[in-house]
Design a protein around this motif. Structure first.
Motif, PDB file in Angstrom:
ATOM      1  N   PHE A 126      37.409  34.841  46.947  1.00  0.00           N
ATOM      2  CA  PHE A 126      36.548  36.019  47.022  1.00  0.00           C
ATOM      3  C   PHE A 126      36.682  36.805  45.725  1.00  0.00           C
ATOM      4  CE2 PHE A 126      40.415  36.375  49.571  1.00  0.00           C
ATOM      5  CZ  PHE A 126      41.167  37.182  48.745  1.00  0.00           C
ATOM      6  N   GLU A 127      35.786  37.744  45.526  1.00  0.00           N
ATOM      7  CA  GLU A 127      35.837  38.584  44.335  1.00  0.00           C
ATOM      8  C   GLU A 127      36.976  39.591  44.459  1.00  0.00           C
ATOM      9  OE1 GLU A 127      32.954  41.655  41.812  1.00  0.00           O
ATOM     10  OE2 GLU A 127      32.150  40.466  43.486  1.00  0.00           O
ATOM     11  N   LYS A 128      37.750  39.740  43.383  1.00  0.00           N
ATOM     12  CA  LYS A 128      38.906  40.639  43.402  1.00  0.00           C
ATOM     13  C   LYS A 128      38.450  42.096  43.306  1.00  0.00           C
ATOM     14  CE  LYS A 128      42.027  37.269  43.074  1.00  0.00           C
ATOM     15  NZ  LYS A 128      43.069  36.987  44.070  1.00  0.00           N
TER      16      LYS A 128
ATOM     17  N   GLY B  45      40.365  31.638  44.184  1.00  0.00           N
ATOM     18  CA  GLY B  45      39.037  32.213  43.975  1.00  0.00           C
ATOM     19  C   GLY B  45      38.222  32.274  45.245  1.00  0.00           C
TER      20      GLY B  45
END
Length: 309
Positions: free
Chosen positions: A166-168, A164
């Motif tokens: 970073f934002e996917k 997690g």
């Protein structure tokens, strides 16, 4: 010209571009995404009644062949060879049994690819006295250079352990395709994000499946002339194709570089060995796979020679 006239002219040009106006053409336009679709290359056919199903001994007749490049690559070094049983036939007017072929592939403005028509004159020899009819075969073989380009949008995700970080922006997933405008095609690309020797990087790897989807055989692209002229060829030159891959504009290291298509399909593993910084996160980028090869196919027709007695 007034501003009103200029606006009208600009509008007419825009309409023409959208409608596909072309001088001397049919006006048909192919969607760019459809250019590199399908699994066809050079297609051949006998022109109707050329040759006829039945011919008489001691007479000349016409052999007509229609050619069409139905794939997305240009043929620049093609060869067409006609094979006959010289016991019962021979060439009339001493033509060559080998003809060169150069045909452009389909494009946005030429949806069907370039066509050509070849004509040969043959002579049916007199039959032996004790034979009233004989069936013989005419075989036409094509050998040509070709190139397949497969393009995919792939997801790169540097968070390979799912921490997690970073934002996917996308999900890593397998990609499939039925063809890219050539008889040899990429049918599957399986991406994997691997650890790199440097902790702040990851290494994208792609397991790529290459398949012979046509009715003929592939061979090394520099052997076009040898394939159609009966020259001796090393067995390693048969059923093969050269594969290169690029992630965006970065060349990948592919192993093997030449795939063996004797079993109709094969796998090649390509990786970006220099890696990608973990800080790049997840994003989509183009994966381009190029396949360079020669291709050969053949067709035949039986002709009945009848006596005139």
């Amino acid at each position: 010209m007034s501003s009103k006239s200029m606006m009208l002219a600009a509008a007419l040009i825009a309409v023409c571009l959208l409608a596909g106006c072309r001088g001397g053409g049919s006006g048909s336009i192919l969607d760019p995404e459809d250019v590199r679709k399908g699994t066809k290359g050079l297609e051949m056919d006998f022109i109707e009644r050329n040759p006829p199903d039945e011919i008489y001994e001691d007479s000349t007749f016409s052999l007509g062949i229609e050619l069409e490049n139905q794939g997305a690559a240009d043929i620049t070094q093609g060869i067409l060879k006609v094979g006959i049983d010289r016991t019962f036939m021979e060439w009339d007017q001493a033509p060559s049994q080998v003809s060169s072929v150069r045909l452009e592939g389909k494009t946005v403005t030429r949806p069907s690819g370039e066509q050509d028509f070849l004509n040969f004159r043959l002579y049916a020899r007199p039959l032996p006295p004790n034979i009233e009819t004989h069936t013989t075969q005419i075989t036409v073989t094509s050998c040509y250079d070709y190139k397949t380009i497969a393009a995919f949008d792939v997801c790169i995700d540097t968070d390979i352990y799912g921490q997690g970080l970073f934002e996917k922006a996308c999900e890593v997933e397998d990609l499939t395709s039925s063809g890219q405008g050539g008889p040899v095609a990429v049918t599957r690309a399986e991406p994997t994000m691997l650890p790199h020797e440097k902790e702040d990087r990851i290494m994208p790897q792609f397991r790529i499946t290459v398949a012979n989807k046509g009715g003929g055989r592939s061979f090394r692209k520099d052997l076009v002339k040898e394939m159609c002229t009966g020259a001796t060829i090393d067995i390693k030159g048969f059923n093969t194709a050269e594969v290169n891959a690029y992630l965006s504009e970065e060349a990948l290291e592919c192993r093997p570089h030449y795939v063996n298509l004797e079993e109709r399909d094969a796998e090649v593993v390509c990786a970006l060995t220099e890696g990608i910084p973990v800080e790049f996160g997840s994003y989509k980028t183009p994966l381009t796979v190029t396949i360079d090869y020669g291709y050969t196919d053949s067709m035949s027709k039986q002709v009945e020679i009848k006596d005139v007695r």
